[in-house]
Design a protein around this motif. Structure first.
Motif, PDB file in Angstrom:
ATOM      1  N   THR A   8       7.924  10.797  20.808  1.00  0.00           N
ATOM      2  CA  THR A   8       7.111   9.608  21.596  1.00  0.00           C
ATOM      3  C   THR A   8       7.903   8.319  21.315  1.00  0.00           C
ATOM      4  OG1 THR A   8       5.193  10.732  21.601  1.00  0.00           O
ATOM      5  CG2 THR A   8       5.067   8.440  21.875  1.00  0.00           C
ATOM      6  N   GLN A   9       8.134   8.083  19.843  1.00  0.00           N
ATOM      7  CA  GLN A   9       8.994   6.982  19.545  1.00  0.00           C
ATOM      8  C   GLN A   9      10.201   6.843  20.031  1.00  0.00           C
ATOM      9  OE1 GLN A   9       8.564   7.388  15.159  1.00  0.00           O
ATOM     10  NE2 GLN A   9       6.616   6.261  15.231  1.00  0.00           N
ATOM     11  N   SER A  12       9.991   5.918  23.617  1.00  0.00           N
ATOM     12  CA  SER A  12       9.675   4.491  24.030  1.00  0.00           C
ATOM     13  C   SER A  12      10.778   3.573  23.778  1.00  0.00           C
ATOM     14  CB  SER A  12       8.579   4.045  22.988  1.00  0.00           C
ATOM     15  OG  SER A  12       7.397   4.745  23.250  1.00  0.00           O
ATOM     16  N   ASN A 107       5.821   0.025  32.306  1.00  0.00           N
ATOM     17  CA  ASN A 107       6.000   0.733  30.977  1.00  0.00           C
ATOM     18  C   ASN A 107       5.717  -0.540  29.684  1.00  0.00           C
ATOM     19  OD1 ASN A 107       6.411   3.475  31.388  1.00  0.00           O
ATOM     20  ND2 ASN A 107       8.600   2.898  31.574  1.00  0.00           N
ATOM     21  N   GLN A 111       3.313  -0.217  26.601  1.00  0.00           N
ATOM     22  CA  GLN A 111       3.553  -0.444  25.240  1.00  0.00           C
ATOM     23  C   GLN A 111       2.716  -1.446  24.448  1.00  0.00           C
ATOM     24  OE1 GLN A 111       5.440   1.709  23.842  1.00  0.00           O
ATOM     25  NE2 GLN A 111       5.833   0.885  21.922  1.00  0.00           N
ATOM     26  N   SER A 134      -2.324   4.740  28.690  1.00  0.00           N
ATOM     27  CA  SER A 134      -1.970   5.957  29.216  1.00  0.00           C
ATOM     28  C   SER A 134      -2.293   5.703  30.898  1.00  0.00           C
ATOM     29  CB  SER A 134      -2.940   7.096  28.967  1.00  0.00           C
ATOM     30  OG  SER A 134      -3.096   8.166  29.959  1.00  0.00           O
ATOM     31  N   PHE A 137       1.061   3.871  31.697  1.00  0.00           N
ATOM     32  CA  PHE A 137       2.197   4.838  31.921  1.00  0.00           C
ATOM     33  C   PHE A 137       2.014   5.651  33.290  1.00  0.00           C
ATOM     34  CE2 PHE A 137       2.964   4.419  27.368  1.00  0.00           C
ATOM     35  CZ  PHE A 137       4.181   3.740  27.249  1.00  0.00           C
ATOM     36  N   GLN A 153       9.547  10.526  31.958  1.00  0.00           N
ATOM     37  CA  GLN A 153       9.491   9.913  30.636  1.00  0.00           C
ATOM     38  C   GLN A 153       8.135   9.287  30.485  1.00  0.00           C
ATOM     39  OE1 GLN A 153      13.256   7.985  29.661  1.00  0.00           O
ATOM     40  NE2 GLN A 153      14.079  10.157  29.358  1.00  0.00           N
ATOM     41  N   LEU A 157       4.560   9.968  28.187  1.00  0.00           N
ATOM     42  CA  LEU A 157       4.075   9.071  27.486  1.00  0.00           C
ATOM     43  C   LEU A 157       2.545   9.080  27.786  1.00  0.00           C
ATOM     44  CD1 LEU A 157       6.799   6.433  26.895  1.00  0.00           C
ATOM     45  CD2 LEU A 157       6.012   8.170  25.102  1.00  0.00           C
ATOM     46  N   CYS A 158       2.372   9.012  29.152  1.00  0.00           N
ATOM     47  CA  CYS A 158       0.895   8.980  29.450  1.00  0.00           C
ATOM     48  C   CYS A 158       0.136  10.116  29.215  1.00  0.00           C
ATOM     49  CB  CYS A 158       1.110   9.161  31.136  1.00  0.00           C
ATOM     50  SG  CYS A 158      -0.610   9.403  32.219  1.00  0.00           S
ATOM     51  N   ARG A 160       0.595  11.906  26.345  1.00  0.00           N
ATOM     52  CA  ARG A 160       0.656  11.888  25.025  1.00  0.00           C
ATOM     53  C   ARG A 160      -0.386  10.693  24.548  1.00  0.00           C
ATOM     54  NH1 ARG A 160      -1.039  11.619  20.719  1.00  0.00           N
ATOM     55  NH2 ARG A 160      -0.022  10.912  18.897  1.00  0.00           N
ATOM     56  N   TYR A 161      -0.752   9.557  25.086  1.00  0.00           N
ATOM     57  CA  TYR A 161      -1.644   8.817  24.788  1.00  0.00           C
ATOM     58  C   TYR A 161      -3.060   8.960  25.489  1.00  0.00           C
ATOM     59  CZ  TYR A 161       2.128   6.218  22.721  1.00  0.00           C
ATOM     60  OH  TYR A 161       3.178   6.030  21.713  1.00  0.00           O
TER      61      TYR A 161
END
Length: 422
Positions: A8-9, A12, A107, A111, A134, A137, A153, A157-158, A160-161
């Motif tokens: 994830t990092q 980003s 994005n 962030q 989320s 994203f 991508q 991230l969407c 993930r969060y």
């Protein structure tokens, strides 16, 4: 989990380093297709606006968890950008990944919320910021096209969060990502349940192509969870974790695999299952209800598209370019090659497949929520009424998702409570 956080990092860092995309979003599955005339119906129902390729659904985005000030900030940066656009008449087609680019701007505000979550000591507040991140994203990734690398991508991230919401909060119920196999492909579905101890009925939620798999938090948390009902969200073929699948006439087959997986879970009542499907997603839901009626107790369909859209060339030509490219993308076609697409779309029609004959009337109870001004779905609702024994039809506002839509969600809950054994 550690390797996932690192991923994830790294994503980003990649996303926020300005660089050029392979193709700007509006050109994917649209190599040379001009903008069609935008009909008032498209503006009302889908949220499309003149001079924008994507829809602007401010009420829907804020209801799902976004902040209107954040959203307006991103939109103003996009609209005022002086950078080169691939479609000069569309504000949200800035080609370079950087200031003014749709994905970049959403994005960026996402962030900021991730950073705010990291600074929170209160877990519920942390979950709030993750939910907003989320959502942004998800907006960045729209319309979720295969081949749109930066959007994919952002969608990762969407998810993930979105998962981080449940990791931080103790008040949102149980959440898990369920994986099953269909035709050699691994498919991930998103299960939300009041808990994983008691046994609960479950609604399989099929979002349309303009929806993210994370769009149903409030549908579950505010409406179904208090009534003891779980949901499992499935993406459509060609989208997200179902990107390896193609939209085909047999689109209901993977739903049967999902149901078999659900029935193996100890806290899900496999005898009390339902569908909630919108637009094109109604294809798969209705097909399974017709072929395997014993599997489903009840189904809710919102503006179902099961026949006319795929058979009527003028209907296909009338939809906005963004939706047209999305449809072509799931068929692995180019919206510019409309003569090729139209005959392939026809076989998707359930009537063309011989399933809507009006003879044997299927058993699952059906609730159709129909915007009367949307003639495509209204004609299809009549086909459904002739093919099922128990059909209730309610007229809804044609003005997209708005405050009146909340009343609709209450009716959906009442319908499932009535037909499930709880």
């Amino acid at each position: 989990m550690g390797s996932e956080i690192n991923l994830t990092q790294n994503l980003s860092e990649t996303l926020f380093k300005p660089r050029r995309q392979g193709l700007e979003t509006s050109l994917i599955s649209n190599s040379g297709c001009p903008l069609p005339e935008l009909l008032p119906q498209a503006q009302a129902i889908f949220g499309f606006n003149e001079h924008w390729y994507r829809p602007l659904n401010r009420f829907y985005w804020t209801w799902l968890g976004g902040n209107l000030l954040d959203i307006e900030e991103a939109l103003s940066h996009i609209a005022s950008s002086q950078n080169s656009r691939t479609r000069p008449t569309c504000l949200d087609t800035v080609e370079e990944y950087g200031p003014g680019n749709w994905i970049y701007e959403f994005n960026t505000i996402a962030q900021k919320r991730v950073q705010q979550a990291g600074e929170c000591e209160d877990n519920e507040r942390k979950a709030h910021h993750y939910r907003m991140a989320s959502r942004y994203f998800a907006i960045a990734a729209y319309p979720y096209l295969k081949g749109d690398t930066l959007a994919q991508q952002a969608a990762l991230l969407c998810r993930r969060y979105y998962r981080a919401i449940f990791e931080a909060s103790t008040t949102c119920g149980y959440y898990s990502e369920e994986t099953f196999t269909f035709q050699g492909h691994k498919i991930t579905a998103y299960l939300h349940s009041p808990d994983n101890t008691a046994v609960h009925p479950c609604v399989l939620v099929l979002g349309s192509y303009e929806q993210s798999c994370t769009d149903f938090f409030r549908f579950f948390n505010d409406y179904l969870r208090p009534r003891g009902i779980a949901i499992m969200v499935l993406e459509m073929p060609g989208q997200g974790n179902c990107a390896s699948l193609k939209l085909e006439p047999q689109s209901s087959d993977y739903l049967k695999s999902a149901i078999e997986h659900l029935q193996a879970l100890p806290f899900i009542d496999g005898t009390n299952l339902g569908f909630y499907a919108r637009g094109v997603a109604a294809l798969a839901a209705m097909r399974l209800c017709l072929l395997e009626p014993q599997l489903i107790k009840a189904a809710v369909l919102v503006n179902p598209l099961i026949d006319r859209l795929y058979m009527d060339e003028q209907a296909l030509l009338s939809i906005p370019l963004c939706l047209r490219s999305s449809f072509a993308n799931r068929l692995d076609l180019d919206a510019s090659h409309w003569d090729t697409l139209i005959p392939q779309a026809q076989i998707l029609s359930l009537k063309k497949q011989g399933l809507l004959t009006g003879g044997v009337r299927a058993k699952p109870a059906i609730l159709c929520l129909d915007a009367r001004e949307m003639k495509l779905s209204s004609e299809d609702v009549k086909l459904i009424e002739r093919s099922f024994k128990d059909v209730t039809t309610l007229a809804i506002s044609s003005g997209g998702f708005n405050a009146g839509s909340l009343t609709m969600l209450n009716e959906v809950c009442k319908f499932f409570v009535k037909h499930f054994v709880i």
